[in-house]
Design an enzyme around this catalytic site. Structure first.
Site, short mmCIF file in Angstrom:
data_model
loop_
_atom_site.label_atom_id
_atom_site.label_comp_id
_atom_site.label_asym_id
_atom_site.label_seq_id
_atom_site.Cartn_x
_atom_site.Cartn_y
_atom_site.Cartn_z
N GLU A 75 12.18 0.25 -8.93
CA GLU A 75 12.35 1.50 -8.28
C GLU A 75 13.39 1.40 -7.42
OE1 GLU A 75 8.31 4.00 -8.03
OE2 GLU A 75 9.21 3.98 -6.26
N HIS A 88 1.40 -17.29 -25.06
CA HIS A 88 0.67 -17.29 -26.49
C HIS A 88 1.18 -15.95 -27.02
CE1 HIS A 88 -1.18 -21.04 -26.52
NE2 HIS A 88 -1.29 -20.69 -25.23
N LYS A 143 8.15 13.86 -10.58
CA LYS A 143 7.05 14.71 -9.85
C LYS A 143 7.25 16.34 -9.58
CE LYS A 143 5.84 11.35 -6.31
NZ LYS A 143 5.94 11.03 -4.87
O1 PA5 Z 1 8.11 3.84 -3.65
C1 PA5 Z 1 7.73 5.04 -3.65
O2 PA5 Z 1 8.14 5.72 -2.60
C2 PA5 Z 1 6.81 5.88 -4.55
O3 PA5 Z 1 7.07 5.13 -5.95
C3 PA5 Z 1 5.62 6.23 -4.07
O4 PA5 Z 1 4.92 4.95 -3.57
C4 PA5 Z 1 4.86 6.98 -5.12
O5 PA5 Z 1 5.41 8.04 -5.73
C5 PA5 Z 1 3.45 7.57 -4.42
O6 PA5 Z 1 4.20 8.34 -3.22
P1 PA5 Z 1 3.23 8.82 -2.24
O7 PA5 Z 1 2.80 7.76 -1.48
O8 PA5 Z 1 3.88 9.77 -1.31
O9 PA5 Z 1 1.95 9.46 -2.87
#
Ligand code: PA5
Length: 476
Positions: A302, A331, A445
């Site tokens: 990410e 494996h 989202k």
């Molecule tokens: O790294 C990030 O910001 C995202 O992947 C969030 O962790 C994920 O989308 C969850 O978001 P939130 O904590 O706002 O529910």
């Protein structure tokens, strides 16, 4: 915050062995040379400068978590103490960065069968981290927990993530039906202090609340209340976790790239990406570290998977993170790693001293192909296999490096988490991208909001309605 002395800390320092990234070992076509390290000094210095200048600011407030949480840690520890007294289960409702860290720390630092241990031995509630909206999973959870003996922790930084808020609605409904006004005694909210719906709901309902600092993104949040509360509840020494992070932070501040593990590792990954090695395999040789690989996949994927750079140019960079487990995946995946395309960097995590020793007894003497194992330990076997895999990859000219963990404990796990966070920050700076945003995640989202008819997403819904319809001919 450290409990142990400096000599002990030094003995617990992670080691990064990057021999097998070097041309001397994997050959000049694949490997790097000292000249590669030296000639990239400008890039390295710039990355160092960017990270240094941004520490504790903007979306880099996570760098300060090892130092600035004294009161929060005290609150977490006393809250955890009460939870331990009253509850048998602690259930985290969250997804992505709000779930992967708690899962990783739990697996690393608790008994590997924690939830199956008898209560007397466990001495802490069972932990469940619910990071999906699979209805069967939710139903199954409700089949095995006694809600009366359960504390829920809803975690969402944005306070808006559909999956987590759906879980919140389901659980709150159950709690209210069962406990009326006392529902609030069964749920803690961990969220942004200022943004999103969860904080408003938490105030309305009078929930106990922990805050996720503004400059700490989901995937960098394990060392704030997101991860620390669940960790403290299951008995993890959270001060040691933070002490380990602080210890690693010191190493990551060193300017000399050859002495700074996260910096040199980021440089190699960056150079590898320039050579088209777009896959980063994370392969711990320890079940306890299995979910560190999952956590890393989110962090690396990410953070570095970005379409544009900081100047607005389309770059489409990033490495696809892949999780593997040693020896299990020897494996399964290692055939590909050794003989497939030259498109990977393999990070192996080894453990020097396991917390248990299991001997392989004598037997099967009539079969020398079996009895050669006797007299050894499983500890020797797993580490020998790790070394054997390193050798096999290296002789096949595959870039690989190894992080050696002296022992899995809160201090070393704190180091490990912080090492990867810093490596990510350095790599992002080298790639000249915004390491800390996630427009791709937001895209998904927003599309969900639109499809579910959420107010304010009418335009996205219209765009989706106008997108080319699926062709039935292509569905067979
Ligand atoms: O790294 C990030 O910001 C995202 O992947 C969030 O962790 C994920 O989308 C969850 O978001 P939130 O904590 O706002 O529910």
């Amino acid at each position: 915050m450290a409990k142990k002395n400096l000599d002990w800390q030094k003995s617990m320092q992670l080691k990064l062995d990057y021999n097998n990234m070097m041309a001397d070992y994997v050959g000049i076509e694949q490997g790097f040379t000292d000249q590669d390290i030296n000639s990239n000094k400008k890039l390295v210095d710039k990355a160092c400068k960017i990270v240094k200048e941004n520490r504790g600011k903007g979306m880099m407030c996570w760098t300060e978590l090892p130092y600035n949480q004294k009161e929060i840690v005290a609150d977490i520890i006393s809250t955890a103490k009460n939870i331990k007294k009253k509850f048998d289960n602690f259930v985290v409702l969250g997804i992505g960065g709000s779930a992967l860290g708690p899962i990783a720390a739990f697996q690393a630092l608790c008994h590997l069968r924690h939830n199956e241990l008898p209560k007397k031995v466990r001495k802490a509630p069972k932990l469940y981290v619910e990071d999906n909206v699979d209805p069967e999973r939710m139903a199954a959870l409700l089949d095995v927990i006694d809600v009366e003996k359960t504390m829920f922790n809803v975690i969402t930084k944005s306070g808006a993530t559909s999956e987590t808020m759906a879980q919140y609605l389901i659980i709150m409904d159950i709690l209210k039906k069962k406990f009326g006004e006392k529902a609030k005694d069964h749920i803690i909210a961990t969220t942004s202090e200022f943004k999103g719906n969860l904080i408003k709901l938490a105030k309305e309902e009078g929930l106990k609340t922990f805050y996720i600092p503004d400059g700490v993104g989901g995937r960098f949040s394990e060392l704030c209340p997101v991860g620390l509360l669940a960790a403290a509840v299951v008995g993890i020494d959270i001060k040691e976790l933070l002490a380990g992070a602080a210890y690693m932070d010191k190493l990551c501040k060193i300017k000399d790239v050859r002495k700074n593990p996260a910096l040199i590792s980021a440089l190699f990954q960056y150079l590898a990406m320039q050579r088209g090695k777009n896959i980063s395999v994370m392969m711990p040789y320890a079940d306890s570290l299995k979910y560190i690989a999952d956590w890393y996949c989110q962090l690396w994927g990410e953070s570095l998977g970005k379409a544009v750079d900081n100047n607005g140019n389309e770059v489409f960079v990033g490495q696809t993170p892949v999780k593997a487990l040693g020896v299990t995946d020897q494996h399964s995946q290692v055939q590909l790693y050794r003989e497939g395309p030259f498109d990977k960097v393999i990070t192996i995590i080894g453990v020097e001293n396991f917390r248990s020793t299991v001997e392989i007894p004598n037997g099967c003497e009539q079969f020398p192909d079996v009895s050669f194992l006797s007299g050894h330990t499983m500890n020797e076997l797993i580490n020998t296999e790790r070394e054997a895999t390193e050798y096999a990859l290296t002789t096949a000219k595959r870039l690989n490096h190894t992080i050696l963990v002296p022992e899995v404990n809160a201090f070393t796990v704190g180091q490990l988490l912080f090492f990867f966070e810093m490596e990510t920050a350095f790599a992002g700076a080298m790639l000249n991208i915004d390491t800390f945003n996630q427009p791709g995640v937001e895209g998904g989202k927003n599309a969900t909001y639109a499809l579910f008819g959420r107010k304010g997403y009418e335009k996205t819904k219209e765009e989706m309605d106008n997108a080319p319809k699926k062709n039935g001919d292509y569905i067979i």
